[in-house]
Design a protein around this motif. Structure first.
Motif, short mmCIF file in Angstrom:
data_model
loop_
_atom_site.label_atom_id
_atom_site.label_comp_id
_atom_site.label_asym_id
_atom_site.label_seq_id
_atom_site.Cartn_x
_atom_site.Cartn_y
_atom_site.Cartn_z
N GLU A 1 -9.71 -0.45 2.76
CA GLU A 1 -9.83 -1.55 3.73
C GLU A 1 -11.17 -2.26 3.60
O GLU A 1 -11.24 -3.49 3.63
N ALA B 1 -8.36 5.46 2.90
CA ALA B 1 -7.84 4.25 3.54
C ALA B 1 -8.98 3.37 4.04
O ALA B 1 -8.93 2.14 3.90
N GLU B 2 -10.01 3.98 4.59
CA GLU B 2 -11.17 3.22 5.07
C GLU B 2 -11.87 2.51 3.91
O GLU B 2 -12.24 1.34 4.01
N MET C 1 -11.06 -4.40 0.48
CA MET C 1 -10.23 -5.59 0.70
C MET C 1 -10.95 -6.62 1.56
O MET C 1 -10.89 -7.82 1.30
N SER C 2 -11.66 -6.17 2.60
CA SER C 2 -12.38 -7.11 3.46
C SER C 2 -13.53 -7.76 2.70
O SER C 2 -13.79 -8.95 2.88
N GLU D 1 0.84 -1.19 0.00
CA GLU D 1 0.00 0.00 0.00
C GLU D 1 0.87 1.23 0.00
O GLU D 1 1.85 1.32 0.73
#
Length: 98
Positions: free
Chosen positions: A87, A83-84, A90-91, A3
């Motif tokens: 994430e 960034a949130e 990705m989750s 990242e």
């Protein structure tokens, strides 16, 4: 793939951008997204060559769009929100692979 930040840290206080020249200067200083300065110039040239000189509404919208890019990048919450979102994506991908 590691990242990496979208771009170097940007000042929280955006510069004045009342004119096309000021928007160009902000983009040239790296305050927009990567490649914005070149994209603005290309889109501006194409738009000016296409629209009637009495109706520059599209030109105004284009300038406002890139001004918005600078304002977004200068928002102190932008990096955290980005960034949130990464994430979360990705989750969701990890959960979908199960």
């Amino acid at each position: 793939m590691s990242e990496q930040p979208v771009q170097p840290e940007v000042p929280v206080e955006p510069p004045p951008m009342r004119t096309l020249g000021e928007v160009r200067a902000a983009l040239a200083a790296g305050l927009g997204f990567p490649g914005d300065a070149a994209r603005l110039e290309a889109e501006l040239a194409a738009t000016l060559n296409r629209v009637d000189f009495t109706d520059l509404h599209e030109v105004s919208e284009l300038i406002a769009t890139y001004r918005g890019h600078v304002l977004t990048r200068c928002d102190p919450d932008f990096e955290a929100s980005l960034a949130e979102g990464v994430e979360l994506a990705m989750s969701l991908k990890r959960d979908g692979d199960r």
